[in-house]
Design a protein around this motif. Structure first.
Motif, mmCIF file in Angstrom:
data_model
loop_
_atom_site.group_PDB
_atom_site.id
_atom_site.type_symbol
_atom_site.label_atom_id
_atom_site.label_comp_id
_atom_site.label_asym_id
_atom_site.label_seq_id
_atom_site.Cartn_x
_atom_site.Cartn_y
_atom_site.Cartn_z
ATOM 1 N N GLU A 132 -3.988 8.370 -2.852
ATOM 2 C CA GLU A 132 -2.979 9.432 -2.872
ATOM 3 C C GLU A 132 -3.250 10.407 -4.018
ATOM 4 N N GLU B 216 3.443 7.415 -6.043
ATOM 5 C CA GLU B 216 2.448 8.359 -6.556
ATOM 6 C C GLU B 216 2.683 9.755 -5.992
ATOM 7 N N ARG B 217 3.051 9.850 -4.718
ATOM 8 C CA ARG B 217 3.304 11.151 -4.099
ATOM 9 C C ARG B 217 4.490 11.849 -4.764
ATOM 10 N N TYR C 163 0.836 -1.205 0.000
ATOM 11 C CA TYR C 163 0.000 0.000 0.000
ATOM 12 C C TYR C 163 0.872 1.256 0.000
ATOM 13 N N TRP C 164 1.853 1.317 0.918
ATOM 14 C CA TRP C 164 2.684 2.527 1.024
ATOM 15 C C TRP C 164 3.728 2.620 -0.076
ATOM 16 N N GLY D 45 -8.312 6.904 4.744
ATOM 17 C CA GLY D 45 -6.973 6.356 4.913
ATOM 18 C C GLY D 45 -6.736 5.825 6.320
ATOM 19 N N ASN E 165 3.150 2.011 -3.150
ATOM 20 C CA ASN E 165 2.434 2.687 -4.236
ATOM 21 C C ASN E 165 2.087 4.126 -3.880
ATOM 22 N N ARG E 166 1.720 4.402 -2.634
ATOM 23 C CA ARG E 166 1.409 5.775 -2.234
ATOM 24 C C ARG E 166 2.623 6.675 -2.373
ATOM 25 N N TYR E 167 3.786 6.183 -1.940
ATOM 26 C CA TYR E 167 4.985 7.016 -1.990
ATOM 27 C C TYR E 167 5.436 7.298 -3.429
ATOM 28 N N GLY F 197 -3.741 2.347 -2.491
ATOM 29 C CA GLY F 197 -2.810 3.389 -2.083
ATOM 30 C C GLY F 197 -2.557 4.403 -3.174
ATOM 31 N N ARG F 198 -2.354 3.912 -4.393
ATOM 32 C CA ARG F 198 -2.063 4.807 -5.522
ATOM 33 C C ARG F 198 -3.209 5.783 -5.777
#
Length: 317
Positions: free
Chosen positions: A166, A17-18, A10-11, A303, A13-15, A162-163
């Motif tokens: 974000e 994307e961020r 999850y993170w 989230g 992909n979030r990071y 996650g993606r």
């Protein structure tokens, strides 16, 4: 799936994307400055305001100059939301689950991080546009490699959640900042400067061409906001992103009924239902800033409930 593994995917992909979204903010502002009429001051502080970390920036850098803001948002390894820091943590998450993700995913995120780390040592203002283009392309490549080489199982859906969560958050923030801060004066509303800035906003979301093709009229603030908030087909609109989060959440839970019985499912369902039946006229009546502020809080709540439902370790006994 182990909560540790799900959390890392999850993170990861979030990071990634961020980092992509931060690159978009900076690059579009660099291009925007080239289009400003003579005498219009450069606007860099709004980019810091987008992060919500203005006090940290002020304490460490002081003046919001181009050099300071770019260093802070792109290359400051001690600022946790900079591009280099996001990719460092994405890489750490990927390393911890190398047995779960594909080797191509690991190779891509590793190469992405090393590219940014190297650029931080020697980047000049003149070279920045090429650098930010490379960041955006590397992010797209990671997403494509993930979709093409990882089984679309539970783990893949955690990454997808996650993606898109974000992406929805960052679309709301850049729209909010433009509407209230970037415009130097209310007297500029409707002027060529105003139109240039709304075009820049669309470009920051890679939305300019799709907006023109779907709306087929000139740049209008309410239409731009409507496209980025409510469009059901554009992959960076808030409505579309949240629909993808919901789809993956249902796949993880197995059935829509199971999702509806979870706090995260109910919070996301209420938010999506309101967006589904809200009109742009109603949003403007509430006030765009007020609407987006509430939207950001509720996405943060989604989230938080994802963490509580899937990642938080429950006590035994």
């Amino acid at each position: 799936m182990l909560s540790r593994v799900a959390n890392s995917i999850y993170w990861l992909n979030r990071y990634v994307e961020r980092s992509d979204n931060v690159a978009r903010f900076i690059d579009v502002n660099l291009n925007l400055i080239l289009d400003f009429p003579t005498g219009v001051a450069e606007q860099w502080e709004p980019l810091v305001l987008t992060t919500g970390d203005t006090p940290i920036f002020k304490e460490r850098y002081g003046k919001a100059s181009a050099e300071n803001v770019i260093q802070f948002l792109a290359f400051d390894s001690e600022y946790p939301n900079s591009i280099v820091a996001c990719l460092q943590r994405a890489r750490e998450n990927a390393r911890s689950i190398r047995e779960i993700i594909s080797s191509e995913m690991w190779e891509q995120v590793n190469a992405f991080y090393l590219m940014v780390k190297e650029a931080a040592k020697e980047q000049t203002i003149a070279e920045l546009h090429e650098f930010f283009t490379q960041v955006k392309l590397s992010s797209h490549l990671f997403a494509g490699v993930t979709d093409a080489t990882m089984s679309h199982n539970e783990g893949w859906h955690f990454g997808r959640m996650g993606r898109f969560l974000e992406r929805a958050d960052k679309t709301s923030r850049i729209l909010d900042v433009k509407y209230f801060i970037l415009l130097p004066s209310v007297t500029d509303i409707g002027t060529p400067l105003d139109e240039i800035q709304w075009m820049a906003l669309l470009k920051s979301a890679s939305a300019y061409e799709m907006y023109r093709k779907s709306k087929q009229h000139r740049i209008m603030p309410t239409r731009v906001a409507e496209f980025l908030i409510l469009d059901r087909e554009f992959p960076r609109s808030i409505q579309f992103c949240l629909s993808q989060v919901a789809e993956s959440l249902e796949r993880i839970n197995g059935t829509p009924e199971a999702t509806c019985n979870m706090p995260v499912g109910r919070a996301l369902g209420r938010l999506r239902a309101e967006l589904e039946y809200t009109t742009m006229e109603e949003i403007m009546e509430i006030g765009l800033h007020q609407f987006l502020d509430n939207l950001q809080q509720r996405m943060n709540e989604v989230g938080k409930k994802i963490f509580e439902s899937f990642f938080a370790l429950q006590p035994v006994g």
